[in-house]
Design a protein around this motif. Structure first.
Motif: not given
Length: 314
Positions: A81-87, A286-287
Motif C-alpha cells: 500500500l502507498p504510505t500517507k506521505q506517498q499519497v 489508511a490515507p
C-alpha cells in the motif's frame, strides 16, 4: 513446522482454514469427521477474526499493510500500500482538479505504461463489457492514435461481453478491432498462447468500494449466491447470507458493520470493543480517517481483498 519446511501462500480458498483445522482435529482423534467442520468453524470464528472477515466477504483476506495475520500464513506478493506521505506527494505532483480528473490522469498514464511495456508485441484487452474493462479499453484506444499501436490491440471477449454492452461493441469494436474469442480459456492460457500481455478491468471494485454497500439499498434487486458461495455455505455449515439490517452508507462503521457481523454469527455480541481494538492499528495505515460504513467497506476492499482479486483471473 520447522524453519526448513515453512512456506506462505499468496492465495487460497476461503474455506481452507476450516478444512485444515478439521483435518488436524480428525487426525488427533479429538472429534468425529461428522462434527469436525462445525467445530473447526466455531473455533476459527472465536480465535481468528480475519477468518470471520473472509466469510463475510466470501474472499480470502490478505492485509497489504502487514499489520494483521490470520490462521493461514500469507505473503503479500503484490505492490504494498502507498504510505500517507506517498499519497500526499502524488496529489501535490499531479494536482487533479477533482477525484474524477485524478482517475482520468492515472488511467491514461497506466495505458501509456502498458503500451511501452508491450514493446512491439500484442496487447490483449480482456473485455467483459462492464464498466471497469470498458474504461481500460477506452484508455488503450485513447493512447493508440498511432496506427501501429491500434494494429497490435486485440479484444478478448465472448457473447456475454457483447450482450453486457452492445452499444459500445457496435460503435467501437465491431469491424474496427481484431477480436479473439475467449472460448472458455483462462486469461493465463490466452496470454501464453499469444505471447502477449493481458489487460483486464480487475481491481476496479477495489478502487471504488464494495458490493457490500448494497446493504444500504434494501429495495435493490439482489443476485442469487454464486456456485462458489453455495459451496462455501455447504462446507462451513454456517449461515452465510446478506444481512437485512437497515443501514446507511454515512453511518459510522462501528454502528453499521459490526451489527451485520453479529447478525451473521461472525462476531459475538460482547466482542465489539475487542474487535475495534484489533482492527484499529490497521485502520491507522489508511490515507485518511475511516469513519463511515462506506469508508470502511472501501478500505477493507482496498487493503484486504486486493490480492485475491488481483490473482483470481489466473
Amino acid at each position: 513446522t520447522n524453519a526448513s519446511s515453512e512456506f506462505s501462500l499468496i492465495a487460497y480458498s476461503p474455506c481452507l482454514p476450516m478444512l485444515v483445522l478439521s483435518h488436524v482435529l480428525q487426525q488427533r482423534k479429538l472429534v468425529s469427521r461428522a462434527h469436525s467442520y462445525t467445530i473447526a468453524t466455531n473455533l476459527l470464528l472465536k480465535h481468528d477474526r480475519l477468518f470471520a472477515l473472509t466469510l463475510f466477504f466470501g474472499c480470502p483476506m490478505v492485509d497489504r499493510t502487514g499489520t494483521i495475520k490470520g490462521a493461514i500464513r500469507m505473503e503479500n506478493s503484490i505492490r504494498p500500500l502507498p504510505t500517507k506521505q506517498q499519497v500526499t506527494e502524488y496529489v501535490e505532483r499531479v494536482k487533479p482538479k477533482d477525484a474524477l480528473d485524478g482517475l482520468r490522469q492515472a488511467c491514461i498514464k497506466r495505458a501509456e505504461e502498458l503500451w511501452r511495456f508491450s514493446g512491439d508485441g500484442l496487447v490483449l484487452m480482456c473485455w467483459s463489457g462492464g464498466i471497469d474493462s470498458t474504461t481500460a479499453l477506452v484508455c488503450l484506444l485513447t493512447t493508440s492514435k498511432r496506427s501501429e499501436r491500434r494494429n497490435r490491440l486485440r479484444v478478448v471477449m465472448d457473447e456475454e461481453s457483447r450482450s453486457e454492452n452492445p452499444s459500445f461493441y457496435e460503435r467501437h469494436i465491431e469491424g474496427q478491432l481484431t477480436i479473439i474469442p475467449r472460448e472458455g480459456a483462462t486469461l493465463a492460457e490466452i496470454a501464453q498462447r499469444f505471447k502477449a500481455i493481458c489487460v483486464t478491468g480487475e481491481l476496479g471494485d477495489q478502487l471504488f468500494g464494495s458490493n457490500k454497500c448494497k446493504t444500504a439499498f434494501p429495495d435493490a434487486s439482489t443476485q442469487e449466491l454464486t456456485p462458489q458461495d453455495e459451496a462455501l455455505v455447504k462446507a462451513l455449515e454456517c449461515r452465510y447470507q446478506e444481512t437485512e439490517l437497515p443501514v446507511s452508507l454515512e453511518d459510522r462503521w462501528e454502528e453499521s458493520i459490526l451489527p451485520q457481523l453479529e447478525e451473521l454469527g461472525l462476531l459475538e455480541r460482547e466482542g465489539r470493543e475487542a474487535w475495534i481494538e484489533w482492527i484499529r492499528p490497521q485502520l491507522e495505515k489508511a490515507p485518511f480517517p475511516i469513519i463511515s460504513m462506506f469508508d470502511m467497506f472501501w478500505w477493507l476492499n482496498f487493503s484486504f481483498k486486493y490480492q485475491a482479486v488481483y490473482l483470481r483471473c489466473l
